[in-house]
Design an enzyme around this catalytic site. Structure first.
Site, short mmCIF file in Angstrom:
data_model
loop_
_atom_site.label_atom_id
_atom_site.label_comp_id
_atom_site.label_asym_id
_atom_site.label_seq_id
_atom_site.Cartn_x
_atom_site.Cartn_y
_atom_site.Cartn_z
N ARG A 213 0.53 -1.32 0.02
CA ARG A 213 -0.38 -0.18 0.29
C ARG A 213 0.93 1.17 0.27
O ARG A 213 0.39 1.99 -0.82
CB ARG A 213 -1.15 0.15 1.24
CG ARG A 213 -2.17 1.08 1.19
CD ARG A 213 -2.90 0.99 2.34
NE ARG A 213 -3.37 0.09 3.13
CZ ARG A 213 -3.96 -0.56 2.74
NH1 ARG A 213 -5.27 -0.25 1.52
NH2 ARG A 213 -4.59 -1.81 3.26
N TYR B 234 -14.28 -4.05 2.71
CA TYR B 234 -13.66 -3.55 3.37
C TYR B 234 -14.24 -2.41 4.36
O TYR B 234 -13.93 -2.59 5.63
CB TYR B 234 -12.46 -3.44 3.84
CG TYR B 234 -11.57 -4.00 3.00
CD1 TYR B 234 -11.53 -5.26 3.47
CD2 TYR B 234 -10.93 -3.80 1.98
CE1 TYR B 234 -10.86 -5.98 3.30
CE2 TYR B 234 -9.71 -4.77 1.14
CZ TYR B 234 -9.15 -5.45 1.79
OH TYR B 234 -9.12 -6.43 1.11
N CYS C 48 -25.96 -3.83 -9.42
CA CYS C 48 -27.33 -4.15 -8.53
C CYS C 48 -26.85 -4.77 -7.35
O CYS C 48 -27.18 -5.91 -7.40
CB CYS C 48 -28.27 -5.61 -9.41
SG CYS C 48 -28.79 -4.19 -11.48
C1 LIG Z 1 -0.10 -7.89 1.93
C2 LIG Z 1 0.67 -8.42 2.18
C3 LIG Z 1 1.74 -7.25 2.61
C4 LIG Z 1 1.74 -5.73 1.46
O1 LIG Z 1 0.66 -5.05 2.42
P1 LIG Z 1 0.81 -3.56 2.35
O2 LIG Z 1 -0.78 -3.78 3.72
O3 LIG Z 1 0.44 -3.38 1.07
O4 LIG Z 1 1.91 -2.93 3.05
C5 LIG Z 1 2.82 -7.69 3.30
N1 LIG Z 1 3.20 -9.03 2.97
C6 LIG Z 1 2.41 -9.83 2.70
C7 LIG Z 1 2.92 -11.07 3.21
C8 LIG Z 1 1.09 -8.99 2.25
O5 LIG Z 1 0.54 -11.28 2.41
#
Ligand SMILES: *Cc1c(COP(=O)(O)O)cnc(C)c1O
Length: 431
Positions: A293, A333, A361
């Site tokens: 993210r 979410y 829908c």
């Molecule tokens: C989803 C995930 C991330 C990244 O998470 P963010 O919140 O997008 O930073 C990193 N490592 C693993 C193992 C994940 O499943």
């Protein structure tokens, strides 16, 4: 915060790019050229986000969590951000960027985007046999991160003797006990107290045991979140100390949050880095982080056009051409995304309480509920902020809605990087 006119945004590498920082004029032009719904993805901003993160963690290995946005343009941008890795000393912003992949499909994409197999971590969560077969055959140099003893056994049965790491679930975090009880947390990794024994046992077989891993959750933003992160790292560190295996790395996962609300402060990366370093103090292994993210969220907005305005007793409904199939997070979410009117005369319109709803829908097809917006009118262009992480990646074709187009901005230029699905794409795989 300043607002750019000619470029999409201004100010050099701020901690956060808000929805208000994007140039309305530039976004209107892109919508006119490519149509809506449209994801606009600023690759320069992805680069900036990586630069800030790498500066806060100068000694860490950065592995981009591909599932946040697996588009080729994003993957290539991040791979190139770590290019020249061989020729520059570790600890500069050019340290190599690896890829953290959650499936064979993500490994396939990472390889296509030019990531070296040795720079890929494959986090195998209940891995389907087809996934293991692909990864072990096509990229045996990857590091496989196993989250269950069963997975290690299956790797053994397939004759895998490559790089293996173990995922633990650290047993801390908000709502943790509830999550464990329902399996929502136990699904990922093995309990901390069983981890050293499993690592030792794996090393006694033929595996090259290289690391321990934990990814505790997503959206770390507040001081309390950082304190929880420190606890998580302490637990992982305890595993690294207790195993007899000399581990190459300790991977503390991703989860670096971004502010989705305009009044939220950005994450204090230096505080996270300090807490991480403190918690790892006595461990002699390289730190690895896996941001998803953080690198991509604020680099993208989603553009949608108002096609229907409905006045109800309590509020105005703005019906738009993007919905839960374009951006699933609000429905999935209850996530909040800012919405901004890009109407040329937005500032002259009275504010209204309005909800922004999609064309699907389903009653959950609401992008934004009860916001204050300049009175919406049919034909208005709206921008949805922070759409770069888990946005287009979760787009789907439910209701037989074509998935949106994606345009990428880089170096003052723009190009289409993903075509809008056509109607014939909807049936292309049917027999
Ligand atoms: C989803 C995930 C991330 C990244 O998470 P963010 O919140 O997008 O930073 C990193 N490592 C693993 C193992 C994940 O499943």
């Amino acid at each position: 915060m300043s607002r750019g006119n000619s470029s999409v945004a201004s100010e050099s590498n701020p901690d956060v790019r808000r929805l208000a920082d994007w140039s309305a004029g530039a976004l209107r032009e892109l919508a006119a050229e490519y149509g809506t719904p449209l994801y606009v993805q600023d690759l320069d901003r992805v680069r900036e986000n990586h630069e800030r993160l790498a500066a806060a963690f100068p000694d860490a290995g950065v592995h981009y969590a591909v599932k946040a946005n697996a588009g080729r343009a994003v993957l290539e941008t991040l791979r190139e951000a770590g290019a020249g890795a061989e020729s520059v000393p570790a600890g500069t912003k050019n340290a190599p960027v690896g890829a953290e992949c959650a499936s064979a499909g993500e490994v396939y994409r990472a390889l296509e985007a030019g990531f070296a197999p040795a720079g890929i971590h494959y986090t195998a969560v209940n891995p389907p046999a087809r996934d293991l077969a692909f990864v072990l055959e096509e990229a045996p140099e990857v590091t496989v991160v196993a989250g269950a003893r069963d997975t290690i056994t299956r790797l053994d049965e397939r004759g895998f003797s490559g790089r293996l790491a173990l995922r633990v679930h650290p047993g801390v975090g908000a709502g943790h006990s509830e999550a464990v009880a329902t399996g929502a947390d136990a699904k990922f990794g093995v309990p901390v107290d069983r981890a050293p024994g499993l690592l030792d046992a794996a090393a006694a077989r033929d595996f090259d045991v290289v690391g321990v891993h934990a990814h505790a959750g997503s959206g770390m933003l507040s001081d309390a979140d950082v304190a929880t992160h420190r606890e998580v790292v302490e637990r992982v560190a305890s595993v690294a100390r207790e195993t007899t295996v000399d581990l190459e790395f300790v991977d503390v996962g991703g989860g670096f949050g971004v502010p989705y609300r305009p009044d939220e402060a950005p994450l204090d990366l230096d505080a996270v880095a300090d807490a991480t370093r403190d918690a790892l103090a006595s461990v002699d292994a390289k730190l690895v982080v896996e941001p998803g993210r953080y690198l991509v969220a604020d680099a993208s907005v989603l553009l949608a056009t108002v096609n229907t305005v409905k006045q109800t007793a309590g509020a105005t409904l703005a019906g738009v051409d993007a919905g839960m199939t374009t951006l699933l997070r609000p429905a999935l979410y209850d996530a909040r995304h800012e919405v901004r009117s890009l109407a040329a005369d937005a500032n002259d319109r009275p504010e209204r309480r309005a909800s922004v709803v999609g064309p699907v829908c389903e009653s959950t097809d609401v992008l934004a509920e009860d916001r204050s917006l300049p009175r919406p009118e049919r034909g208005d262009l709206l921008a949805v902020g922070n759409a770069g992480a888990y946005g287009v990646e979760m787009a789907n074709q439910y209701n037989s809605r074509p998935r949106p187009a994606v345009v990428a901005l880089a170096d003052g230029d723009h190009r289409l990087v993903r075509e809008r699905d056509s109607l014939s794409d909807l049936t292309a795989s049917e027999r």
